[in-house]
Write an enzyme that holds these catalytic residues in place. Structure first.
Site, PDB file in Angstrom:
ATOM      1  N   ALA A   1       0.850  -1.192   0.000  1.00 21.17           N
ATOM      2  CA  ALA A   1       0.000   0.000   0.000  1.00 21.17           C
ATOM      3  C   ALA A   1       0.883   1.238   0.000  1.00 21.17           C
ATOM      4  O   ALA A   1       0.865   2.033  -0.927  1.00 21.17           O
ATOM      5  CB  ALA A   1      -0.923  -0.013   1.201  1.00 21.17           C
ATOM      6  N   CYS A   2       1.678   1.387   1.034  1.00 21.76           N
ATOM      7  CA  CYS A   2       2.618   2.498   1.091  1.00 21.76           C
ATOM      8  C   CYS A   2       4.002   1.918   1.280  1.00 21.76           C
ATOM      9  O   CYS A   2       4.170   0.886   1.911  1.00 21.76           O
ATOM     10  CB  CYS A   2       2.323   3.399   2.289  1.00 21.76           C
ATOM     11  SG  CYS A   2       0.878   4.415   2.054  1.00 21.76           S
TER      12      CYS A   2
ATOM     13  N   LEU B   1       8.133   3.178   2.059  1.00 22.66           N
ATOM     14  CA  LEU B   1       8.979   4.336   2.372  1.00 22.66           C
ATOM     15  C   LEU B   1      10.308   3.903   2.993  1.00 22.66           C
ATOM     16  O   LEU B   1      10.345   3.049   3.874  1.00 22.66           O
ATOM     17  CB  LEU B   1       8.259   5.261   3.381  1.00 22.66           C
ATOM     18  CG  LEU B   1       9.101   6.403   3.952  1.00 22.66           C
ATOM     19  CD1 LEU B   1       9.258   7.512   2.926  1.00 22.66           C
ATOM     20  CD2 LEU B   1       8.490   6.945   5.229  1.00 22.66           C
ATOM     21  N   THR B   2      11.357   4.505   2.507  1.00 21.32           N
ATOM     22  CA  THR B   2      12.624   4.460   3.218  1.00 21.32           C
ATOM     23  C   THR B   2      12.784   5.828   3.860  1.00 21.32           C
ATOM     24  O   THR B   2      12.614   6.843   3.190  1.00 21.32           O
ATOM     25  CB  THR B   2      13.791   4.221   2.256  1.00 21.32           C
ATOM     26  OG1 THR B   2      13.520   3.075   1.464  1.00 21.32           O
ATOM     27  CG2 THR B   2      15.083   4.011   3.017  1.00 21.32           C
TER      28      THR B   2
ATOM     29  N   GLN C   1      17.946   7.002   2.758  1.00 16.15           N
ATOM     30  CA  GLN C   1      17.709   6.880   1.321  1.00 16.15           C
ATOM     31  C   GLN C   1      19.009   6.836   0.527  1.00 16.15           C
ATOM     32  O   GLN C   1      20.068   7.186   1.021  1.00 16.15           O
ATOM     33  CB  GLN C   1      16.825   8.039   0.836  1.00 16.15           C
ATOM     34  CG  GLN C   1      15.350   7.793   1.218  1.00 16.15           C
ATOM     35  CD  GLN C   1      14.441   8.935   0.860  1.00 16.15           C
ATOM     36  OE1 GLN C   1      14.876   9.910   0.252  1.00 16.15           O
ATOM     37  NE2 GLN C   1      13.186   8.826   1.243  1.00 16.15           N
TER      38      GLN C   1
ATOM     39  N   GLY D   1      20.189   1.799  -1.121  1.00 14.76           N
ATOM     40  CA  GLY D   1      19.763   0.463  -1.559  1.00 14.76           C
ATOM     41  C   GLY D   1      18.707  -0.172  -0.684  1.00 14.76           C
ATOM     42  O   GLY D   1      18.321  -1.317  -0.912  1.00 14.76           O
TER      43      GLY D   1
ATOM     44  N   GLU E   1       0.261  -0.385  -4.801  1.00 13.91           N
ATOM     45  CA  GLU E   1      -0.932   0.422  -4.983  1.00 13.91           C
ATOM     46  C   GLU E   1      -0.573   1.735  -5.645  1.00 13.91           C
ATOM     47  O   GLU E   1       0.517   2.276  -5.443  1.00 13.91           O
ATOM     48  CB  GLU E   1      -1.548   0.661  -3.593  1.00 13.91           C
ATOM     49  CG  GLU E   1      -2.912   1.308  -3.632  1.00 13.91           C
ATOM     50  CD  GLU E   1      -3.527   1.425  -2.251  1.00 13.91           C
ATOM     51  OE1 GLU E   1      -3.295   0.525  -1.420  1.00 13.91           O
ATOM     52  OE2 GLU E   1      -4.252   2.410  -2.009  1.00 13.91           O
TER      53      GLU E   1
ATOM     54  N   SER F   1       4.600   7.446  -5.902  1.00 16.06           N
ATOM     55  CA  SER F   1       5.300   8.724  -5.861  1.00 16.06           C
ATOM     56  C   SER F   1       6.398   8.678  -6.914  1.00 16.06           C
ATOM     57  O   SER F   1       6.702   7.622  -7.471  1.00 16.06           O
ATOM     58  CB  SER F   1       5.897   8.941  -4.475  1.00 16.06           C
ATOM     59  OG  SER F   1       6.949   8.028  -4.275  1.00 16.06           O
TER      60      SER F   1
END
Ligand SMILES: [Zn+2]
Lengths: 508, 609
Positions: free
Chosen positions: A362-363, A365-366, A371, A374, A397, A401
């Site tokens: 769904a979401c 994020l690092t 960031q 890797g 989903e 971004s």
């Protein structure tokens, strides 16, 4: 309604713009002025004005820049020698619901779908919508008059284009044959169609029924509310608004506990919390461990506080995430690196306990402080390893971004190219998908994006282009030098969790 | 022709995701790219929102990678993101190095609340207050923990008593209010500071507009404006609307009822268990009392040298007395054992009697030893006779083993006027109730005496029986069936007695079979030779038996006469006494002296008790 595609280019805007010179006194929200950014002047929209030390500061959004680069600028960065664009006067509310959402469910029957959806839209009682969205938007943006409809940026706030994308990316391909012509036509039609605009009600309705977390919220406080956060060894500038307690907007720094993700504006209080806090890792079961990272599986329903804290935090860096609804229907797969201090949260992806659309993420994020190292690739690979274990195909989903798209494209390219370079002489798209747990569409996307799907001698062929091979070889050399981190499926101690109907429900 | 080509091409443009496509290197593809078809390779959606897809930095990266895919060399581009600054100054102080990684994967279900102590966390102003307050009060120092517990107690009380304090402008709760609501979790030591801390809390609440002191998220309050407020988050999801139907309602009701019933059952069971255990406990105590008192009595007797009835020192079976009392209405005196359920030892509430010696038990034991002695002898006797066949017909004392040890079950004979119609494939009813119970060792001793001489078959009417033999075979045994004369002669014809050797003629065979059938139980005669033996043997004995009953053997004609047949006996009775009758009676009464009289006859007398 003007086609949105054109609206991004000022020249293509059909609505005549009101232009003119402004002074600092006449600058107001919604005005687009030229603002100095990274050595050049860019057109930027003023989203908020706040007095600071005697003068106003302006919160601006640069056109064609991601919102995460929005910032407060002092007046001296605004070039008033150039004409500004004045916000267009209010439009009648009717416009809001006029567009027919081209929800081309099946590309083949796009026209049908479009007309059906139009009917559906029309059927909705106008009375419940009429005016409300506008009023609501104003409420959230009270200082300004309504920004120009002509601008793509403004419209974005009230527009969800996800459906058409979603449909194309829907993992379930019912027809074994995809007529490429039709797909393209559908895509073109979708582009040509007037942008669908979801009223707030419609959007919330969609949220209620789909359970998605990434849908854009109509009401976005477009101004970032937190100045800076302190977490672990890092001080991080948030990218987007996140509904932390209202009081935090006035703080210079918000302290976030690295382990429980609790938030404190008062540094003394935060230190006191650290004395009391005994968490050393995300509060769930470790399901994967190698010598580099660990993964924890956290149930939103069982660990509501932690998952809420996580969502608040990640909202700072995810534009399309919404915290409108609670965390219950999600599982959170959290990646950590270990030290003597504990398991440091690096990144995560959330996953619906039961995704009607077949999404496996769904979401995702690092955290910004980790960031470009890797970790994103590991998260993505891990999500596909889970799908493989489930025996399902998965796709993230939508909307993605910009960073998400790039991350996924890189992973897909690497995965597909590696598979094709294993010496096979033929391959079919579905088989590639089955091996990688990627959806047919994502495989197609990757092949086409790399210009590997061609039509030669009256048949489609997959071409391992020299460029792609060369790129991969270079990448491999780099991996040799730096060492490549991958998820080892052997180390995954996980069975797809089964939820009873009661634990899946969305109420408490 | 041309049409066909275009048609073909049109079809070819469809890409089948299931079809295997050749994987080629660029050099293997001819340079000529089919322009028209290529035009139809669509751009797949990126999945990024349209408005953002055009963003400058994303486009830059995308076009760079597109260029790379075509072969261009492009430096890696990144999408710019806001700054991250590393600051480790405080880190080691705030985060102790206390983590020990377990060897196995971590498993936990404790929550943030479990791991963060008191929900209220003191902030800067609290520490300032504490410092001042503790300076003022030299003796007693309020710790931060105690302070936090108190503050948390006040906050929780306020939250429960004035949930809308912030909106309703309600005054801050009085000290009495918060003190009364203080829970047991507030330790005694902390309570001494309650008043002081309350004043601090009140001043902070007042300054904060009587709102909660710790900044909190905005949850939905069901106010219209909630939807527009971007700060309102984590709303409850609405219950998914399930279609309500009468059937579903009924189902749910049913389930609820069942559940309730089951729960009540469980509860009742628990209640009864408790009562039982309590009763048991009482019984044990009583038992102990009885024991101790008996012990006292016994000692008393010893010291006083009283001898006499010791019966009161052991538990007497309460016998029949309590039973009718227990179920007076049920048990009709006339039908004992029917109304009165078997007197279970625990029915009378004294389940531990069995541990003690009762007179009745002792009697029973004696009786048992006698029967077991008899049984032993019986077995011994059977062992002696193992392998022997008692050839006697009509022994004086019929062997008892059979009736006791039912080696031979009495055949359940069902008389049927006609043979039952046999339907092919239909399983047949078995007349025997105890089918297949025959044990292997049951043929160790064969008492032929169980049989009556062939001509004495008491069954006058034809009869049949069905039974299962070995391996589940269903057999039909016939008895007293009317045979055609030839076969009957083979058995009963006088010819047989004059020259038994004639029996070897083949025509005998059906009769043998009939015989075998009628004594089908005797599986030992399975083999043909055995069959012949039995028939020869029978014939010989029959002959032998009548050997001296004839005056002369000149007469070729032989009449088979059964002197014991009813008609003969009646006739004899009518004829009063005749010499022949006397003779016959003598011959019957005086059995041959060498007759193997069953030895059991002597042994079956039970030993004197
Ligand atoms: Zn913490």
């Amino acid at each position: 309604m003007a086609p949105r595609e054109g609206s991004n280019e000022p020249s293509g805007t059909p609505v005549p713009l009101e232009k003119g010179f402004a002074t600092l006194a006449t600058l107001r929200t919604g005005v687009k002025a030229w603002v100095h950014k990274d050595g050049e002047y860019r057109k930027a929209e003023i989203l908020a004005i706040q007095p600071k030390k005697g003068t106003n500061t302006y919160y601006v959004h640069y056109e064609e820049f991601n919102k995460r680069l929005d910032e407060w600028v002092r007046p001296d960065r605004i070039d008033l020698t150039r004409e500004v664009e004045w916000p267009a006067p209010e439009k009648p509310d009717k416009k809001k619901t006029q567009g027919a959402p081209p929800k081309a469910q099946q590309p083949q029957s796009k026209s049908d779908a479009a007309s059906k959806n139009q009917k559906k839209t029309l059927k909705r009682p106008r009375s419940s919508q009429g005016g409300t969205p506008e009023v609501l938007t104003d409420a959230g943006n009270s200082k300004s008059s309504r920004p120009s409809r002509a601008s793509g940026k403004e419209n974005k706030e009230v527009t969800i284009l996800a459906p058409e994308i979603t449909d194309l990316a829907t993992p379930k391909v019912e027809d074994e044959e995809i007529d490429l012509v039709d797909v393209q036509d559908a895509a073109a039609a979708a582009k040509a169609a007037p942008p669908e605009e979801y009223s707030r009600e419609e959007e919330i309705e969609k949220l209620r029924t789909s359970g998605s977390l990434t849908q854009n919220q109509t009401e976005i406080s477009r101004v970032r509310n937190l100045e800076k956060i302190q977490m672990g060894k890092h001080e991080i500038e948030p990218w987007y608004f996140s509904p932390y307690p209202v009081e935090f907007a006035e703080e210079d720094m918000v302290y976030i506990c690295e382990f429980c993700l609790g938030y404190y504006a008062d540094v003394t209080q935060f230190e006191r919390h650290r004395e009391k806090c005994t968490l050393q890792h995300p509060p769930g079961n470790e399901i994967y461990r190698d010598d580099f990272v660990s993964f924890f599986e956290i149930d939103g329903r069982r660990q509501r506080t932690w998952c809420r804290n996580l969502c608040l935090l990640s909202k700072l860096f995810l534009d399309h995430k919404t915290l409108y609804y609670d965390v219950d229907p999600f599982l959170f797969y959290c990646m950590c690196i270990r030290s003597e201090h504990g398991c440091h949260f690096v990144g995560y992806f959330s996953k619906e306990k039961e995704s009607a659309e077949g999404y496996n993420v769904a979401c995702i994020l690092t955290l910004p402080q980790y960031q470009r190292a890797g970790f994103g690739r590991l998260l993505i690979q891990f999500s596909y390893e889970l799908s493989k274990r489930e025996g399902k195909l998965g796709s993230p989903e939508k909307p993605l971004s910009d960073l998400g798209l790039l991350g996924y494209r890189a992973y897909w390219q690497e995965t597909i190219v590696d598979l094709l370079m294993d010496g096979r002489t033929d391959a079919n798209v579905e088989e590639l998908g089955a091996i990688t747990a990627m959806t047919t569409n994502d495989v197609l996307h990757t092949l086409q994006n790399l210009n590997m799907l061609r039509y030669s001698k009256n048949q489609h062929v997959i071409v391992l282009t020299d460029a792609v091979i060369e790129q991969r070889e270079r990448q491999k050399e780099k991996e040799k030098l730096r060492g490549k981190r991958v998820i080892d499926p052997e180390r995954l101690q996980w069975k797809p969790p089964v939820f009873t109907a009661s634990s899946r429900t969305w109420n408490w | 022709m041309a049409q066909r080509v275009t048609g073909q091409r049109f079809r070819q443009r469809k890409l089948s995701t299931k079809q295997s496509l050749p994987v080629l290197r660029e050099s293997e593809v001819d340079g000529l790219v089919d322009d028209e078809a290529q035009r139809h390779v669509p751009r797949v959606e990126t999945g990024v929102e349209k408005a953002e897809e055009t963003e400058h930095h994303l486009q830059a990266v995308i076009s760079a990678s597109a260029a790379a895919a075509v072969g261009g060399k492009v430096a890696q581009l990144y999408i710019p993101t806001p700054d991250v600054v590393q600051n480790e100054k405080q880190y080691d102080k705030l985060y102790p190095k206390a983590f020990k990684q377990p060897a196995t994967y971590i498993r936990t279900s404790s929550t943030v609340e479990d791991g963060t102590g008191c929900p209220y966390t003191a902030d800067h102003s609290d520490f300032v207050f504490l410092k001042v307050a503790n300076q003022r009060n030299e003796k007693l120092k309020c710790t931060v923990d105690e302070f936090e517990i108190l503050m948390n107690s006040f906050e929780e009380t306020a939250a429960s008593k004035q949930p809308y304090a912030a909106v309703s402008n309600a005054p801050v709760l009085s000290y009495d209010d918060v003190e009364a609501a203080m829970s047991d979790e507030v330790p005694e030591e902390a309570r001494t500071f309650a008043k002081v801390v309350y004043e601090h809390w009140k001043s902070r609440r007042v300054a904060n507009g009587n709102r909660s002191l710790s900044p909190s998220l905005k949850f939905e309050t069901n106010v219209e404006t909630d939807d527009a407020d971007p700060y309102v988050c984590f709303r409850r999801r609405e219950v998914r609307q399930t279609r309500k139907t009468r059937g579903r309602d009924a189902q749910a009701t049913e389930k609820c009822n069942t559940l309730r019933w089951q729960l009540e059952q469980a509860r009742d069971l628990m209640r009864k268990t408790v009562i039982k255990v309590q009763t048991d406990h009482k019984a044990l105590l009583l038992e102990r009392d009885v024991f101790l008192q008996r012990k006292a009595v016994r000692e008393m007797r010893r010291t006083l040298n009283i001898k006499g009835d010791d019966d009161d020192l052991i538990n007497q079976k309460p016998a029949q007395k309590p039973k009718p009392k227990a179920e007076p209405n049920m048990a009709q005196r006339g039908v004992p054992g029917l109304g009165v359920k078997t007197p279970l030892p625990r029915a009378d509430g004294r389940p531990f009697d069995s541990d003690l010696l009762s007179l009745q038990d002792q009697k029973a034991r004696k009786k048992e030893s006698i029967t077991s002695f008899i049984d032993d002898n019986l077995n011994k006797h059977q062992d002696w006779n193992k392998g022997y066949v008692d050839m006697t017909w009509r022994p004086i004392t019929p062997p008892l083993e059979q009736s006791l040890k039912s080696t031979f079950r009495p055949a359940i004979v069902v008389a049927l006027p006609t043979p039952p119609a046999s339907e092919e494939g239909e399983p047949m009813d078995i007349d025997e109730t105890t089918v297949g119970k025959r044990r292997r060792d049951s043929f160790d001793v064969q008492y032929e005496t169980s049989r009556v001489p062939p001509w004495e078959n008491p069954e006058k009417r034809p009869s049949f029986r069905r039974r299962t033999g070995r391996g589940g075979r269903v057999m039909i045994d016939r008895r007293g069936i009317q045979r055609d004369r030839d076969n009957a002669n083979e058995f009963y014809a006088p010819r047989a007695y004059t020259s038994p050797s004639h029996k070897e003629s083949k025509s005998l065979y059906p009769g043998q079979r009939a015989l075998k059938r009628s004594f089908g139980d005797l599986e030992m005669y399975d083999r043909p030779t055995a069959k012949r033996q039995i028939s020869d043997h029978d014939a010989h004995r029959t002959f032998d038996r009548f050997k001296y009953d004839r005056d002369s053997d000149e007469d070729e004609e032989l009449y088979v006469i059964d002197p014991h047949s009813d008609s003969h006996m009646k006739y004899r009775v009518l004829m009063e006494r005749s010499t022949s009758t006397l003779q016959l009676r003598r011959s019957q009464g005086g059995q041959p002296p060498g007759h193997h009289r069953s030895a059991s006859g002597q042994h079956l007398i039970p030993p004197p008790a």
